[in-house]
Design a protein around this motif. Structure first.
Motif, PDB file in Angstrom:
ATOM      1  N   THR A  46       0.976  -0.989   0.054  1.00 11.14           N
ATOM      2  CA  THR A  46      -0.081   0.029  -0.101  1.00 11.14           C
ATOM      3  C   THR A  46       0.865   1.360   0.054  1.00 11.14           C
ATOM      4  O   THR A  46       1.719   1.357   0.796  1.00 11.14           O
ATOM      5  N   VAL A  47       0.665   2.124  -0.908  1.00 12.15           N
ATOM      6  CA  VAL A  47       1.351   3.442  -0.901  1.00 12.15           C
ATOM      7  C   VAL A  47       1.469   4.352   0.047  1.00 12.15           C
ATOM      8  O   VAL A  47       2.383   4.768   0.827  1.00 12.15           O
ATOM      9  N   ASP A  48       0.171   4.490   0.668  1.00  9.00           N
ATOM     10  CA  ASP A  48      -0.133   5.752   1.852  1.00  9.00           C
ATOM     11  C   ASP A  48      -1.087   4.851   2.598  1.00  9.00           C
ATOM     12  O   ASP A  48      -2.474   5.214   2.320  1.00  9.00           O
ATOM     13  N   PRO A  49      -0.898   4.369   3.553  1.00  9.35           N
ATOM     14  CA  PRO A  49      -1.835   3.332   4.353  1.00  9.35           C
ATOM     15  C   PRO A  49      -2.640   4.193   5.321  1.00  9.35           C
ATOM     16  O   PRO A  49      -3.520   3.911   6.067  1.00  9.35           O
TER      17      PRO A  49
END
Length: 97
Positions: A46-49
């Motif tokens: 996930t890039v930005d959780p």
């Protein structure tokens, strides 16, 4: 039985019961988290959780209400000064057969 032999028997029994406790749990997997590998891998990539709203550091609130609460905490209202206090205890009931 001498004291040393008794101590050795008690120690060995204690160690074996610790091993049996894990054995008797009867898990079908190696760990409790086994089987979550797909979810783990997707979360790992996930890039930005984080939630975008987590960057908002401004706490919404009413200043006047906050001051009133603090004043009430610092200076609590005086207790009512009444001479007699009446407590409602109810009326006794009589049972007739």
């Amino acid at each position: 039985m001498s004291r040393n032999k008794l101590l050795l028997v008690v120690l060995c029994t204690g160690l074996l019961t610790g091993c049996a406790a894990d054995y008797l749990n009867n898990y079908d997997s190696v760990t409790l988290a086994a089987g979550d590998s797909q979810k783990f891998n997707s979360l790992l990539q996930t890039v930005d959780p984080y939630n975008p709203a987590s960057n908002n550091t401004r706490i919404e609130g009413d200043g006047a209400r906050g001051v009133a609460v603090i004043q009430k905490y610092r200076y609590p209202p005086a207790a009512p000064s009444g001479g007699n206090v009446t407590v409602n205890v109810g009326t006794p009931t009589s049972s007739t057969n």
